[in-house]
Design a protein around this motif. Structure first.
Motif, PDB file in Angstrom:
ATOM      1  N   ARG A 298      16.024 -18.411  10.505  1.00 18.30           N
ATOM      2  CA  ARG A 298      15.630 -16.939  11.010  1.00 18.30           C
ATOM      3  C   ARG A 298      14.587 -17.502  11.970  1.00 18.30           C
ATOM      4  O   ARG A 298      13.803 -18.232  12.125  1.00 18.30           O
ATOM      5  CB  ARG A 298      14.969 -16.224   9.989  1.00 18.30           C
TER       6      ARG A 298
ATOM      7  N   ILE B 209      11.270 -15.778  14.607  1.00 10.54           N
ATOM      8  CA  ILE B 209      10.406 -14.714  14.884  1.00 10.54           C
ATOM      9  C   ILE B 209       9.824 -14.871  16.328  1.00 10.54           C
ATOM     10  O   ILE B 209       9.443 -16.091  16.319  1.00 10.54           O
ATOM     11  CB  ILE B 209       9.338 -14.653  13.800  1.00 10.54           C
TER      12      ILE B 209
ATOM     13  N   ALA C  48       5.351  -2.397  10.623  1.00  6.68           N
ATOM     14  CA  ALA C  48       6.736  -2.781  10.124  1.00  6.68           C
ATOM     15  C   ALA C  48       7.313  -4.385  10.436  1.00  6.68           C
ATOM     16  O   ALA C  48       7.936  -4.989   9.732  1.00  6.68           O
ATOM     17  CB  ALA C  48       7.790  -1.753  10.683  1.00  6.68           C
ATOM     18  N   ALA C  49       7.017  -4.663  11.551  1.00  7.33           N
ATOM     19  CA  ALA C  49       7.715  -5.882  12.212  1.00  7.33           C
ATOM     20  C   ALA C  49       6.527  -6.990  11.570  1.00  7.33           C
ATOM     21  O   ALA C  49       7.434  -7.976  11.127  1.00  7.33           O
ATOM     22  CB  ALA C  49       7.070  -6.019  13.677  1.00  7.33           C
TER      23      ALA C  49
ATOM     24  N   ASP D 211       5.887  -6.685   8.269  1.00  6.21           N
ATOM     25  CA  ASP D 211       6.490  -6.640   6.773  1.00  6.21           C
ATOM     26  C   ASP D 211       7.699  -7.466   7.116  1.00  6.21           C
ATOM     27  O   ASP D 211       7.918  -8.185   5.936  1.00  6.21           O
ATOM     28  CB  ASP D 211       6.657  -4.928   6.325  1.00  6.21           C
ATOM     29  N   ALA D 212       8.621  -7.080   8.072  1.00  4.75           N
ATOM     30  CA  ALA D 212       9.757  -8.032   8.064  1.00  4.75           C
ATOM     31  C   ALA D 212       9.527  -9.421   8.232  1.00  4.75           C
ATOM     32  O   ALA D 212      10.028 -10.427   7.692  1.00  4.75           O
ATOM     33  CB  ALA D 212      10.468  -7.483   9.490  1.00  4.75           C
ATOM     34  N   ALA D 213       8.410  -9.765   8.940  1.00  2.21           N
ATOM     35  CA  ALA D 213       8.060 -11.310   9.054  1.00  2.21           C
ATOM     36  C   ALA D 213       7.742 -11.661   7.812  1.00  2.21           C
ATOM     37  O   ALA D 213       8.088 -12.902   7.347  1.00  2.21           O
ATOM     38  CB  ALA D 213       6.768 -11.276  10.109  1.00  2.21           C
TER      39      ALA D 213
ATOM     40  N   GLN E 203       8.781 -10.958   4.883  1.00  2.00           N
ATOM     41  CA  GLN E 203       9.828 -10.963   4.242  1.00  2.00           C
ATOM     42  C   GLN E 203      10.478 -12.394   4.480  1.00  2.00           C
ATOM     43  O   GLN E 203      11.113 -13.211   3.682  1.00  2.00           O
ATOM     44  CB  GLN E 203      10.832  -9.881   4.137  1.00  2.00           C
ATOM     45  N   HIS E 204      10.620 -12.734   5.910  1.00  2.00           N
ATOM     46  CA  HIS E 204      11.359 -14.068   6.359  1.00  2.00           C
ATOM     47  C   HIS E 204      10.212 -14.984   5.841  1.00  2.00           C
ATOM     48  O   HIS E 204      10.999 -16.203   5.172  1.00  2.00           O
ATOM     49  CB  HIS E 204      11.041 -13.964   7.771  1.00  2.00           C
TER      50      HIS E 204
END
Length: 195
Positions: free
Chosen positions: A39, A41, A64-65, A67-69, A71-72
């Motif tokens: 993945r 970023i 939000a960005a 939070d997504a990072a 999760q990665h």
């Protein structure tokens, strides 16, 4: 054995001409060809604001960005961090990204009593790739790789990420096309090995 890899492309300029992006793609290519899951970023595309207070760092809600990072990063067992050396350290946008990403409760748990904070990202390794205008040997010996050591010790190891390996790409601005291609091939090999 296949690994789960997150590549953090830390160049603040998203335009494709940056060599950092080519290095990130080379690592990704090698890793995917070897059967690893990858993945990416790209920090330049996230639009992450800086943190302005300790209260925000401790208790604020990440964008939000971020939070997504997170999760990665939680999914990964190996991180690859690629960035140019600017004024002796990582670019400010990448530093802001790490401040947002590695918050208490995600990267470390506050200390209880008088002990050290608990490291919540144990079990992950990292590779740092840094490009710079000066000779890499000069950065290592004269400057003692101070900012690289800070990232390794004060950020990654503090959160439990170990071992951390580094590759320094010096004299990048005057580098010949042949030398650039050699570095891309070397980084692609690192991707295959997930190191």
């Amino acid at each position: 054995m296949a690994r789960r890899i997150v590549i953090i492309d830390g160049h603040p300029d998203a335009t494709a001409k940056r060599y950092i992006h080519a290095l990130a793609k080379a690592y990704e290519k090698g890793a995917v060809e070897a059967g690893h899951e990858v993945r990416m970023i790209r920090v330049a595309t996230l639009g992450i604001p800086g943190i302005r207070s300790n209260e925000d760092f401790r208790d604020g809600k990440p964008p939000a960005a971020v939070d997504a990072a997170q999760q990665h990063v939680a999914w990964a067992d190996h991180l690859v961090i690629i960035y140019p050396l600017w004024l002796g350290s990582m670019p400010g946008m990448l530093k802001s990204f790490f401040e947002q990403l590695l918050r208490p409760g995600f990267a470390f748990a506050p200390a209880t009593d008088r002990g050290m904070p608990r490291k919540l990202l144990k079990g992950r390794s990292a590779r740092i790739i840094v490009t710079m205008g000066m000779p890499a040997l000069f950065y290592r010996w004269y400057f003692r790789a101070h900012s690289l050591k800070s990232l390794e010790r004060n950020i990654l190891a503090f959160c439990g990420i170990q071992p951390v390996r580094a590759s320094l790409v010096g004299m990048v601005e005057g580098m010949s096309q042949l030398k650039r291609e050699q570095w891309l091939a070397k980084v692609e090999r690192l991707g295959r090995l997930a190191k």
